[in-house]
Structure formats: C-alpha cells, structure tokens
Design a protein around this motif. Structure first.
Motif, PDB file in Angstrom:
ATOM      1  N   PHE A  35    -107.973  58.206-126.972  1.00  0.00           N
ATOM      2  CA  PHE A  35    -107.864  57.038-126.104  1.00  0.00           C
ATOM      3  C   PHE A  35    -107.022  57.379-124.885  1.00  0.00           C
ATOM      4  O   PHE A  35    -106.310  58.383-124.867  1.00  0.00           O
ATOM      5  CB  PHE A  35    -107.257  55.840-126.846  1.00  0.00           C
ATOM      6  N   LEU A  36    -107.107  56.526-123.874  1.00  0.00           N
ATOM      7  CA  LEU A  36    -106.250  56.628-122.693  1.00  0.00           C
ATOM      8  C   LEU A  36    -105.081  55.678-122.895  1.00  0.00           C
ATOM      9  O   LEU A  36    -105.217  54.651-123.556  1.00  0.00           O
ATOM     10  CB  LEU A  36    -107.038  56.263-121.433  1.00  0.00           C
ATOM     11  N   TYR A  37    -103.934  56.006-122.319  1.00  0.00           N
ATOM     12  CA  TYR A  37    -102.753  55.180-122.570  1.00  0.00           C
ATOM     13  C   TYR A  37    -101.862  55.011-121.348  1.00  0.00           C
ATOM     14  O   TYR A  37    -101.918  55.788-120.398  1.00  0.00           O
ATOM     15  CB  TYR A  37    -101.924  55.772-123.715  1.00  0.00           C
ATOM     16  N   ALA A  38    -101.024  53.975-121.438  1.00  0.00           N
ATOM     17  CA  ALA A  38     -99.907  53.749-120.505  1.00  0.00           C
ATOM     18  C   ALA A  38     -98.701  53.486-121.386  1.00  0.00           C
ATOM     19  O   ALA A  38     -98.754  52.656-122.302  1.00  0.00           O
ATOM     20  CB  ALA A  38    -100.177  52.565-119.588  1.00  0.00           C
ATOM     21  N   TRP A  46     -92.912  55.378-115.967  1.00  0.00           N
ATOM     22  CA  TRP A  46     -94.062  55.219-116.865  1.00  0.00           C
ATOM     23  C   TRP A  46     -94.966  56.426-116.749  1.00  0.00           C
ATOM     24  O   TRP A  46     -94.908  57.170-115.774  1.00  0.00           O
ATOM     25  CB  TRP A  46     -94.847  53.954-116.481  1.00  0.00           C
ATOM     26  N   GLU A  47     -95.831  56.595-117.735  1.00  0.00           N
ATOM     27  CA  GLU A  47     -96.827  57.653-117.675  1.00  0.00           C
ATOM     28  C   GLU A  47     -98.168  57.135-118.158  1.00  0.00           C
ATOM     29  O   GLU A  47     -98.228  56.195-118.952  1.00  0.00           O
ATOM     30  CB  GLU A  47     -96.408  58.881-118.478  1.00  0.00           C
ATOM     31  N   THR A  48     -99.219  57.735-117.644  1.00  0.00           N
ATOM     32  CA  THR A  48    -100.566  57.498-118.140  1.00  0.00           C
ATOM     33  C   THR A  48    -101.077  58.827-118.662  1.00  0.00           C
ATOM     34  O   THR A  48    -100.659  59.891-118.203  1.00  0.00           O
ATOM     35  CB  THR A  48    -101.498  56.975-117.025  1.00  0.00           C
ATOM     36  N   GLY A  49    -101.951  58.747-119.637  1.00  0.00           N
ATOM     37  CA  GLY A  49    -102.458  59.978-120.190  1.00  0.00           C
ATOM     38  C   GLY A  49    -103.589  59.768-121.164  1.00  0.00           C
ATOM     39  O   GLY A  49    -104.128  58.664-121.298  1.00  0.00           O
ATOM     40  N   ALA A  50    -103.924  60.834-121.841  1.00  0.00           N
ATOM     41  CA  ALA A  50    -104.982  60.830-122.841  1.00  0.00           C
ATOM     42  C   ALA A  50    -104.403  61.310-124.165  1.00  0.00           C
ATOM     43  O   ALA A  50    -103.645  62.284-124.198  1.00  0.00           O
ATOM     44  CB  ALA A  50    -106.123  61.740-122.412  1.00  0.00           C
ATOM     45  N   ARG A  61     -97.336  60.614-113.888  1.00  0.00           N
ATOM     46  CA  ARG A  61     -96.092  59.862-114.066  1.00  0.00           C
ATOM     47  C   ARG A  61     -95.990  58.879-112.910  1.00  0.00           C
ATOM     48  O   ARG A  61     -96.410  59.179-111.787  1.00  0.00           O
ATOM     49  CB  ARG A  61     -94.900  60.800-114.080  1.00  0.00           C
ATOM     50  N   HIS A  62     -95.425  57.699-113.211  1.00  0.00           N
ATOM     51  CA  HIS A  62     -95.366  56.615-112.236  1.00  0.00           C
ATOM     52  C   HIS A  62     -93.969  56.015-112.211  1.00  0.00           C
ATOM     53  O   HIS A  62     -93.321  55.903-113.254  1.00  0.00           O
ATOM     54  CB  HIS A  62     -96.375  55.521-112.612  1.00  0.00           C
ATOM     55  N   PRO A  63     -93.518  55.572-111.035  1.00  0.00           N
ATOM     56  CA  PRO A  63     -92.181  54.988-110.944  1.00  0.00           C
ATOM     57  C   PRO A  63     -92.092  53.585-111.542  1.00  0.00           C
ATOM     58  O   PRO A  63     -91.016  53.144-111.930  1.00  0.00           O
ATOM     59  CB  PRO A  63     -91.897  54.963-109.439  1.00  0.00           C
ATOM     60  N   THR A  64     -93.242  52.883-111.636  1.00  0.00           N
ATOM     61  CA  THR A  64     -93.220  51.496-112.122  1.00  0.00           C
ATOM     62  C   THR A  64     -94.339  51.242-113.133  1.00  0.00           C
ATOM     63  O   THR A  64     -95.347  51.962-113.169  1.00  0.00           O
ATOM     64  CB  THR A  64     -93.408  50.501-110.958  1.00  0.00           C
ATOM     65  N   HIS A  71    -103.240  52.681-112.471  1.00  0.00           N
ATOM     66  CA  HIS A  71    -103.876  53.966-112.732  1.00  0.00           C
ATOM     67  C   HIS A  71    -104.714  53.927-114.010  1.00  0.00           C
ATOM     68  O   HIS A  71    -105.846  54.432-114.042  1.00  0.00           O
ATOM     69  CB  HIS A  71    -102.829  55.074-112.807  1.00  0.00           C
ATOM     70  N   LEU A  72    -104.187  53.306-115.060  1.00  0.00           N
ATOM     71  CA  LEU A  72    -104.959  53.200-116.310  1.00  0.00           C
ATOM     72  C   LEU A  72    -106.230  52.387-116.073  1.00  0.00           C
ATOM     73  O   LEU A  72    -107.291  52.734-116.588  1.00  0.00           O
ATOM     74  CB  LEU A  72    -104.118  52.581-117.424  1.00  0.00           C
ATOM     75  N   TRP A  73    -106.147  51.327-115.286  1.00  0.00           N
ATOM     76  CA  TRP A  73    -107.326  50.526-114.938  1.00  0.00           C
ATOM     77  C   TRP A  73    -108.377  51.425-114.280  1.00  0.00           C
ATOM     78  O   TRP A  73    -109.547  51.390-114.642  1.00  0.00           O
ATOM     79  CB  TRP A  73    -106.915  49.382-114.027  1.00  0.00           C
ATOM     80  N   GLN A  74    -107.954  52.246-113.329  1.00  0.00           N
ATOM     81  CA  GLN A  74    -108.884  53.152-112.658  1.00  0.00           C
ATOM     82  C   GLN A  74    -109.501  54.147-113.634  1.00  0.00           C
ATOM     83  O   GLN A  74    -110.702  54.395-113.606  1.00  0.00           O
ATOM     84  CB  GLN A  74    -108.181  53.915-111.536  1.00  0.00           C
ATOM     85  N   LEU A  75    -108.674  54.722-114.490  1.00  0.00           N
ATOM     86  CA  LEU A  75    -109.185  55.693-115.464  1.00  0.00           C
ATOM     87  C   LEU A  75    -110.215  55.046-116.398  1.00  0.00           C
ATOM     88  O   LEU A  75    -111.261  55.637-116.663  1.00  0.00           O
ATOM     89  CB  LEU A  75    -108.023  56.261-116.300  1.00  0.00           C
TER      90      LEU A  75
END
Length: 81
Positions: A35-38, A46-50, A61-64, A71-75
């Motif tokens: 799955f993809l995650y935030a 924060w981070e987004t990833g798989a 990695r994200h500041p907020t 970003h997760l929405w886009q992914l």
C-alpha cells in the motif's frame, strides 16, 4: 488538505481501502501486503511512501501534514482506476 479530508476524498473517489494507509485515520487491519502511506516522520515532518513485502520505502519527506496528504492524493490518483 489534512489527513481526515484526504481519507474522506479517497472514499468518495472509491479508492480501494487496502491501497492506502494514513496514520491515525485509516490503518487497515490486517495490514495489507502492499500500500501507499502517509505518516509522521520520527525526525520531524511527514513522509509518503510505499509499503511492500513488510518494508516501508520512503518516496518523499514533507514539512507539513497537508503537503504529505497532497502528495499521497497524487500518488493514489496515479495508480487507482
């Protein structure tokens, strides 16, 4: 967009609930295989990833929280039908 708004938008878009994990808002149990995650980054921000085969792989990695959720929405809109 915060994580609650993101989870609502994903449900409205009919993204399968096993395709994503959002810390504190949507944490499927049992844990899906992939799955993809935030999630909050232990070092701050924060981070987004798989998540694949038991391993978290950071994509960005994200500041907020809002930036991570966007970003997760886009992914997810890229991989979901």
């Amino acid at each position: 967009m915060d994580r609650h708004a993101l989870e609502h938008a994903l449900r409205q878009a009919a993204v399968p609930p096993t395709h994503y994990w959002i810390e504190g808002v949507h944490e499927p149990s049992p844990t899906p295989t992939d799955f993809l995650y935030a999630r909050e980054d232990p070092g701050g921000g924060w981070e987004t990833g798989a998540y694949e085969r038991g391993t978290h792989k950071t994509i960005a990695r994200h500041p907020t929280e809002d930036a991570a959720c966007a970003h997760l929405w886009q992914l997810l809109n890229w991989v979901s039908p």
